[in-house]
Design a protein around this motif. Sequence first.
Motif, short mmCIF file in Angstrom:
data_model
loop_
_atom_site.label_atom_id
_atom_site.label_comp_id
_atom_site.label_asym_id
_atom_site.label_seq_id
_atom_site.Cartn_x
_atom_site.Cartn_y
_atom_site.Cartn_z
N ASN A 126 0.76 -1.07 0.26
CA ASN A 126 0.32 0.06 0.00
C ASN A 126 0.69 1.22 -0.17
N ASP A 127 0.51 2.50 -0.56
CA ASP A 127 1.12 3.32 -0.49
C ASP A 127 0.77 4.34 0.63
N VAL A 128 1.45 5.42 1.05
CA VAL A 128 1.92 5.78 2.21
C VAL A 128 1.46 7.00 2.29
N GLN A 129 1.46 8.18 1.11
CA GLN A 129 1.33 9.43 0.29
C GLN A 129 -0.84 9.13 1.14
N GLY A 130 -0.58 10.39 2.03
CA GLY A 130 -1.83 11.09 2.09
C GLY A 130 -2.76 10.52 3.68
N ARG A 131 -2.03 8.71 4.26
CA ARG A 131 -1.99 8.32 5.27
C ARG A 131 -2.04 8.52 6.71
N THR A 132 -2.08 8.69 7.24
CA THR A 132 -2.71 9.14 8.35
C THR A 132 -1.26 8.33 9.78
N ILE A 133 -0.99 9.09 10.38
CA ILE A 133 0.50 8.38 11.23
C ILE A 133 0.15 9.07 12.79
N GLY A 134 -0.44 8.30 13.57
CA GLY A 134 -0.68 8.52 14.56
C GLY A 134 0.92 8.63 16.06
N ILE A 135 1.10 9.76 16.75
CA ILE A 135 2.42 9.88 16.90
C ILE A 135 2.20 9.68 18.81
N VAL A 136 2.41 8.92 19.53
CA VAL A 136 2.78 8.60 20.69
C VAL A 136 3.81 9.08 21.48
N GLY A 137 3.87 10.98 21.74
CA GLY A 137 5.69 11.15 22.01
C GLY A 137 5.90 11.94 21.43
N LEU A 138 5.69 13.76 21.34
CA LEU A 138 6.01 14.77 20.69
C LEU A 138 7.31 15.21 20.70
N GLY A 139 8.10 14.18 21.14
CA GLY A 139 9.70 15.14 21.67
C GLY A 139 10.36 15.45 19.95
N ASN A 140 11.68 15.03 20.64
CA ASN A 140 12.92 15.49 19.70
C ASN A 140 12.52 14.14 18.39
N VAL A 141 12.12 13.00 19.03
CA VAL A 141 12.33 11.64 17.60
C VAL A 141 10.56 12.09 17.35
N GLY A 142 9.66 11.73 17.71
CA GLY A 142 8.76 11.88 17.42
C GLY A 142 8.44 13.50 16.82
N ARG A 143 8.69 14.90 17.00
CA ARG A 143 8.71 15.68 16.62
C ARG A 143 9.79 15.51 15.21
N ARG A 144 10.56 14.87 14.35
CA ARG A 144 10.98 14.90 13.28
C ARG A 144 10.48 13.95 12.91
N VAL A 145 9.97 12.72 13.16
CA VAL A 145 8.90 11.55 12.88
C VAL A 145 7.70 12.36 12.05
N ALA A 146 7.20 13.48 12.26
CA ALA A 146 6.02 14.01 11.69
C ALA A 146 6.95 15.24 10.84
#
Length: 201
Positions: A126-146
């Motif tokens: 499947n494509d990831v384009q336009g999908r939804t990612i949920g991030i638990v913890g938006l610190g150093n790593v989470g912010r960069r993943v976003a």
Amino acid sequence: RPEIRLDKLENETPDGDAQPIIAAAHAYQIGSARDELRPRFHARRELLARMPNLLVVSTSGAGYDTVDVKDCTEAGVLVVNQTGGNAEAVAAHVVVMMLMLSKQIIQTNHALRRGTMRDRAAFMGNDVQGRTIGIVGLGNVGRRVAELCRGLFAMQVIACDPYLDADTIKARGAVKVALDELLGRADFVSINCPLDEGTRG
């Protein structure tokens, strides 16, 4: 500096060799990954009792899996950690794992190596384009993943972080949601919070 001595212990260091080093230590630097450090070297009550000169425990990476903060506090030992040093590498790893899941890369690799791939359409992914990612913890790593998921794949980014308000989460590129909503809406979930009694389970 000549007044500073650095001693390195390994997981295999015998207790007899480790004890004089532990007893003399004013600072104790350990990793935060509990699977990589033998439990006998975790900063807990039993070890702290053998470290009468200890002033500070420092962990690398996010979290305190190898440290009992309560035990350290009761012993009068300061606890600090160096988060963020490997945030870029961890965030890249999250993106790679997401792509591996969506594109069935591991399954395809196994089928090719075994010579059992008969229908390549079975491994379309499947494509990831336009999908939804949920991030638990938006610190150093989470912010960069976003940032990566928004920039690379125009993904919708939702986040759960009880320590950040909605405006801060928005400034970090996500929409604040409760954990139950995140789990219900997300196509992918990235957990980027320390393991402690508040996050366990």
